[in-house]
Design a protein around this motif. Structure first.
Motif, PDB file in Angstrom:
ATOM      1  N   ASN A  87       0.819  -1.221   0.000  1.00  0.00           N
ATOM      2  CA  ASN A  87       0.000   0.000   0.000  1.00  0.00           C
ATOM      3  C   ASN A  87       0.843   1.256   0.000  1.00  0.00           C
ATOM      4  O   ASN A  87       1.970   1.260   0.498  1.00  0.00           O
ATOM      5  CB  ASN A  87      -0.906   0.033   1.244  1.00  0.00           C
ATOM      6  N   ASN A  88       0.268   2.316  -0.496  1.00  0.00           N
ATOM      7  CA  ASN A  88       0.812   3.658  -0.311  1.00  0.00           C
ATOM      8  C   ASN A  88      -0.138   4.407   0.614  1.00  0.00           C
ATOM      9  O   ASN A  88      -1.312   4.610   0.266  1.00  0.00           O
ATOM     10  CB  ASN A  88       0.894   4.413  -1.648  1.00  0.00           C
ATOM     11  N   TYR A  89       0.372   4.791   1.765  1.00  0.00           N
ATOM     12  CA  TYR A  89      -0.454   5.513   2.747  1.00  0.00           C
ATOM     13  C   TYR A  89       0.542   6.158   3.692  1.00  0.00           C
ATOM     14  O   TYR A  89       0.902   5.605   4.733  1.00  0.00           O
ATOM     15  CB  TYR A  89      -1.361   4.508   3.463  1.00  0.00           C
ATOM     16  N   TYR A  90       1.008   7.337   3.269  1.00  0.00           N
ATOM     17  CA  TYR A  90       2.148   7.951   3.952  1.00  0.00           C
ATOM     18  C   TYR A  90       1.840   8.362   5.390  1.00  0.00           C
ATOM     19  O   TYR A  90       2.751   8.590   6.173  1.00  0.00           O
ATOM     20  CB  TYR A  90       2.654   9.135   3.133  1.00  0.00           C
ATOM     21  N   GLU A  91       0.578   8.446   5.735  1.00  0.00           N
ATOM     22  CA  GLU A  91       0.223   8.733   7.134  1.00  0.00           C
ATOM     23  C   GLU A  91       0.743   7.632   8.059  1.00  0.00           C
ATOM     24  O   GLU A  91       0.842   7.813   9.269  1.00  0.00           O
ATOM     25  CB  GLU A  91      -1.300   8.844   7.284  1.00  0.00           C
ATOM     26  N   PHE A 143      -6.246  -0.652 -11.169  1.00  0.00           N
ATOM     27  CA  PHE A 143      -5.687   0.413 -10.333  1.00  0.00           C
ATOM     28  C   PHE A 143      -4.242   0.598 -10.764  1.00  0.00           C
ATOM     29  O   PHE A 143      -3.466  -0.357 -10.754  1.00  0.00           O
ATOM     30  CB  PHE A 143      -5.772  -0.007  -8.853  1.00  0.00           C
ATOM     31  N   CYS A 145      -0.801   2.790 -10.205  1.00  0.00           N
ATOM     32  CA  CYS A 145      -0.060   3.780  -9.422  1.00  0.00           C
ATOM     33  C   CYS A 145       0.905   4.517 -10.344  1.00  0.00           C
ATOM     34  O   CYS A 145       1.432   3.955 -11.299  1.00  0.00           O
ATOM     35  CB  CYS A 145       0.697   3.093  -8.290  1.00  0.00           C
ATOM     36  N   TRP A 149       3.274   0.456 -10.928  1.00  0.00           N
ATOM     37  CA  TRP A 149       2.760  -0.874 -10.574  1.00  0.00           C
ATOM     38  C   TRP A 149       1.234  -0.812 -10.655  1.00  0.00           C
ATOM     39  O   TRP A 149       0.645   0.278 -10.634  1.00  0.00           O
ATOM     40  CB  TRP A 149       3.228  -1.345  -9.188  1.00  0.00           C
ATOM     41  N   THR A 180      -8.123  14.189   3.920  1.00  0.00           N
ATOM     42  CA  THR A 180      -7.956  13.029   4.803  1.00  0.00           C
ATOM     43  C   THR A 180      -7.936  13.481   6.263  1.00  0.00           C
ATOM     44  O   THR A 180      -7.571  14.626   6.564  1.00  0.00           O
ATOM     45  CB  THR A 180      -6.625  12.322   4.461  1.00  0.00           C
ATOM     46  N   TYR A 199      -3.526  15.149   3.908  1.00  0.00           N
ATOM     47  CA  TYR A 199      -3.496  14.789   2.488  1.00  0.00           C
ATOM     48  C   TYR A 199      -4.734  15.382   1.814  1.00  0.00           C
ATOM     49  O   TYR A 199      -5.838  15.324   2.366  1.00  0.00           O
ATOM     50  CB  TYR A 199      -3.532  13.271   2.386  1.00  0.00           C
ATOM     51  N   ARG A 233     -13.047   6.056   1.153  1.00  0.00           N
ATOM     52  CA  ARG A 233     -12.027   6.598   0.265  1.00  0.00           C
ATOM     53  C   ARG A 233     -12.601   6.791  -1.123  1.00  0.00           C
ATOM     54  O   ARG A 233     -13.694   6.313  -1.426  1.00  0.00           O
ATOM     55  CB  ARG A 233     -10.814   5.667   0.190  1.00  0.00           C
ATOM     56  N   GLY A 241      -2.994   6.508  -9.069  1.00  0.00           N
ATOM     57  CA  GLY A 241      -3.542   6.162  -7.755  1.00  0.00           C
ATOM     58  C   GLY A 241      -3.499   7.258  -6.716  1.00  0.00           C
ATOM     59  O   GLY A 241      -4.302   7.248  -5.780  1.00  0.00           O
ATOM     60  N   PHE A 242      -2.586   8.225  -6.856  1.00  0.00           N
ATOM     61  CA  PHE A 242      -2.508   9.240  -5.783  1.00  0.00           C
ATOM     62  C   PHE A 242      -3.747  10.121  -5.726  1.00  0.00           C
ATOM     63  O   PHE A 242      -3.994  10.788  -4.720  1.00  0.00           O
ATOM     64  CB  PHE A 242      -1.207  10.062  -5.874  1.00  0.00           C
ATOM     65  N   SER A 244      -6.647   8.905  -5.605  1.00  0.00           N
ATOM     66  CA  SER A 244      -7.638   8.100  -4.875  1.00  0.00           C
ATOM     67  C   SER A 244      -7.411   8.229  -3.367  1.00  0.00           C
ATOM     68  O   SER A 244      -6.892   7.327  -2.699  1.00  0.00           O
ATOM     69  CB  SER A 244      -7.567   6.646  -5.344  1.00  0.00           C
ATOM     70  N   LYS A 246      -7.556   8.561   0.664  1.00  0.00           N
ATOM     71  CA  LYS A 246      -8.063   7.650   1.708  1.00  0.00           C
ATOM     72  C   LYS A 246      -8.604   8.415   2.918  1.00  0.00           C
ATOM     73  O   LYS A 246      -8.285   9.586   3.123  1.00  0.00           O
ATOM     74  CB  LYS A 246      -6.919   6.739   2.167  1.00  0.00           C
TER      75      LYS A 246
HETATM   76  N1  MTE Z   1      -4.397   8.835   0.576  1.00  0.00           N
HETATM   77  C1  MTE Z   1      -3.795   9.298   1.689  1.00  0.00           C
HETATM   78  N2  MTE Z   1      -4.547   9.895   2.613  1.00  0.00           N
HETATM   79  N3  MTE Z   1      -2.473   9.155   1.912  1.00  0.00           N
HETATM   80  C2  MTE Z   1      -1.645   8.576   0.973  1.00  0.00           C
HETATM   81  O1  MTE Z   1      -0.435   8.484   1.212  1.00  0.00           O
HETATM   82  N4  MTE Z   1      -1.494   7.509  -1.219  1.00  0.00           N
HETATM   83  C3  MTE Z   1      -2.068   7.542  -2.571  1.00  0.00           C
HETATM   84  C4  MTE Z   1      -3.525   7.096  -2.565  1.00  0.00           C
HETATM   85  N5  MTE Z   1      -4.252   7.729  -1.502  1.00  0.00           N
HETATM   86  C5  MTE Z   1      -2.241   8.088  -0.218  1.00  0.00           C
HETATM   87  C6  MTE Z   1      -3.655   8.220  -0.371  1.00  0.00           C
HETATM   88  C7  MTE Z   1      -1.306   6.736  -3.495  1.00  0.00           C
HETATM   89  S1  MTE Z   1       0.193   7.364  -3.977  1.00  0.00           S
HETATM   90  C8  MTE Z   1      -1.770   5.561  -3.993  1.00  0.00           C
HETATM   91  S2  MTE Z   1      -0.957   4.749  -5.228  1.00  0.00           S
HETATM   92  C9  MTE Z   1      -3.009   4.944  -3.476  1.00  0.00           C
HETATM   93  O2  MTE Z   1      -3.573   5.684  -2.408  1.00  0.00           O
HETATM   94  C10 MTE Z   1      -2.691   3.558  -2.979  1.00  0.00           C
HETATM   95  O3  MTE Z   1      -3.867   2.902  -2.621  1.00  0.00           O
HETATM   96  P1  MTE Z   1      -3.748   1.416  -2.037  1.00  0.00           P
HETATM   97  O4  MTE Z   1      -2.774   1.453  -0.914  1.00  0.00           O
HETATM   98  O5  MTE Z   1      -5.120   1.030  -1.616  1.00  0.00           O
HETATM   99  O6  MTE Z   1      -3.245   0.561  -3.183  1.00  0.00           O
END
Ligand code: MTE
Length: 327
Positions: A87-91, A143, A145, A149, A180, A199, A233, A241-242, A244, A246
Motif C-alpha cells: 500500500n501507499n499511505y504515507y500517514e 488500479f 499507481c 505498478w 484526509t 493529504y 475513500r 492512484g494518488f 484516490s 483515503k
Molecule cells: N491517501 C492518503 N490519505 N495518503 C496517501 O499516502 N497515497 C495515494 C492514494 N491515496 C495516499 C492516499 C497513493 S500514492 C496511492 S498509489 C493509493 O492511495 C494507494 O492505494 P492502495 O494502498 O489502496 O493501493
C-alpha cells in the motif's frame, strides 16, 4: 460496532455482462439469499446481511444504470493479501508494508464527514448518516499507481455522482476537494514532515460526476481495512492512484482548482489531472508499461493503457485539452 464481515462475494472476476445487465443486478440485489442462490451472478452486490451490520442500505439500486467496468476477463483480481499488504499511505510511513503494520491503531468510529463550500446542503455528518442513502455495489477496476505498478481490485461502494447530487452543488462549484483525517496520535507518518498534512485531493466537477468515479467502503465484500483507506475513500480508476484519497473527513465544493498534496510536494512531477497516459513519461521514468503486482514473472511488464483502459468512458472529459497535459 462489529466490523468483521465474513467474505461472501466470490473472488473470481465478475463478467461484465453481470454488471451491465440491469435485471441480473436487480435479481442479485433483491433476491432472497441472493449470494447463496445465484452464485457468481450475484457477485455485483455485497450481501445484505453484511450491509445491515454496517448500517448500509441494500434495498435500492438507483445506480445500476451507471457504467461499470470489469477489466478484461483474463485479468484476475489481485488477492486480498496482495491488495492489503502493498500500500501507499504515507500517514503510516513510506514503506509498502508500513500501512498494513501500523494502520490497525487508527480508530475509524466515530467518524464524521464535513461537507462545505459551494453547495446548498452542507454540514457535518456522522458516517452512518452520511452512508444511509446509498446502495452499495461491487466494481472490479484496474488500479494504476504513478510508480508504474498496478493491480485489479474488487471495490465495494457507491458512485461519487450520487453523493455530489445529494449536496446540491451551486452553479459556482467547479471543483470538489477532499481531505484526509489529520490525527498524528494515530497516524505516525503525520508526525513527520513527509507531506503537507492533511493529504488533499480534488477533481473537476464533471470528472467527479463521471459514473466511474467511486466512493469506496469495502473490498472483496468485506469492510475496507484501515490500510486501504477505511472507512471511506475515493477511487478514480482512470487516474494515477494518488488521486484516490483515503480516510476522507472533509469534502468541499470550490470555484477554483484546489491545492492537492502531491502537486504541492513536487509540482514538476505530479499534476492535478494525473490521467493515466502511457505516452507521457514521468520526469524520472517511463509510464509506457507497468508491473502487475502478483505476476509470478517478476520482470515481465505489461502495456499501460490510455486512461488505464477507460478511454471510452472518460476521454470526452478532456476534449480540447492536450492529452499531454499530464499536470
Ligand atoms: N491517501 C492518503 N490519505 N495518503 C496517501 O499516502 N497515497 C495515494 C492514494 N491515496 C495516499 C492516499 C497513493 S500514492 C496511492 S498509489 C493509493 O492511495 C494507494 O492505494 P492502495 O494502498 O489502496 O493501493
Amino acid at each position: 460496532m462489529a466490523l468483521r464481515i465474513p467474505r461472501v462475494i466470490p473472488s473470481q472476476i465478475t463478467p461484465p455482462e453481470t454488471y451491465l445487465n440491469r435485471r441480473a443486478f436487480l435479481a442479485g440485489a433483491f433476491g432472497a439469499g441472493a449470494a447463496a442462490t445465484l452464485g457468481s451472478a450475484a457477485a455485483a452486490v455485497i450481501p445484505a446481511q453484511a450491509g445491515a451490520a454496517l448500517g448500509y442500505r441494500y434495498d435500492a439500486a438507483e445506480s445500476v444504470d451507471a457504467l461499470v467496468h470489469a477489466p478484461d476477463q483474463n485479468e484476475k483480481p489481485n488477492t486480498w493479501e496482495q491488495i492489503t499488504n502493498y500500500n501507499n499511505y504515507y500517514e503510516f510511513g513510506v514503506g509498502k508494508t508500513d500501512p498494513a503494520e501500523y494502520a490497525g491503531e487508527l480508530q475509524t468510529r466515530p467518524w464524521n464527514v464535513a461537507v462545505a463550500g459551494e453547495a446548498e446542503v452542507t454540514g457535518s455528518f456522522p458516517l452512518e448518516a452520511f452512508m444511509k442513502p446509498y446502495a452499495l455495489e461491487e466494481r472490479i477496476y484496474r488500479f494504476r499507481c504513478v510508480e508504474a505498478w498496478s493491480m485489479v481490485i474488487p471495490w465495494v461502494g457507491f458512485p461519487l455522482a450520487q453523493m455530489l447530487k445529494r449536496f446540491k452543488p451551486t452553479s459556482r462549484a467547479k471543483y470538489v476537494a477532499f481531505e484526509t483525517l489529520y490525527r498524528p496520535s494515530q497516524m505516525p507518518g503525520q508526525r513527520e514532515p513527509i507531506l503537507q498534512w492533511p493529504y488533499r485531493e480534488g477533481l473537476r466537477i464533471d470528472e467527479a460526476m463521471n459514473p466511474l468515479a467511486f466512493m469506496v467502503v469495502g473490498l472483496y465484500g468485506r469492510v475496507l481495512p484501515n490500510q486501504s483507506g477505511a472507512p471511506l475513500r475515493l477511487i478514480v480508476p482512470w487516474k494515477y492512484g494518488f488521486k484516490s484519497i483515503k480516510a476522507i473527513v472533509r469534502i468541499v465544493f470550490t470555484e477554483t482548482q484546489p491545492e492537492t498534496t502531491w502537486s504541492q510536494a513536487a509540482s514538476g512531477e505530479y499534476g492535478f489531472y494525473a490521467n493515466v497516459n502511457p505516452d507521457v513519461p514521468h520526469p524520472r521514468w517511463s509510464q509506457a508499461t507497468e508491473r502487475r503486482i502478483g505476476n509470478p514473472f517478476f520482470h515481465e511488464r505489461q502495456a499501460t493503457l490510455l486512461f488505464n483502459g477507460y478511454a471510452n468512458e472518460v476521454a470526452s472529459l478532456y476534449k480540447g485539452m492536450s492529452l499531454h497535459r499530464y499536470f
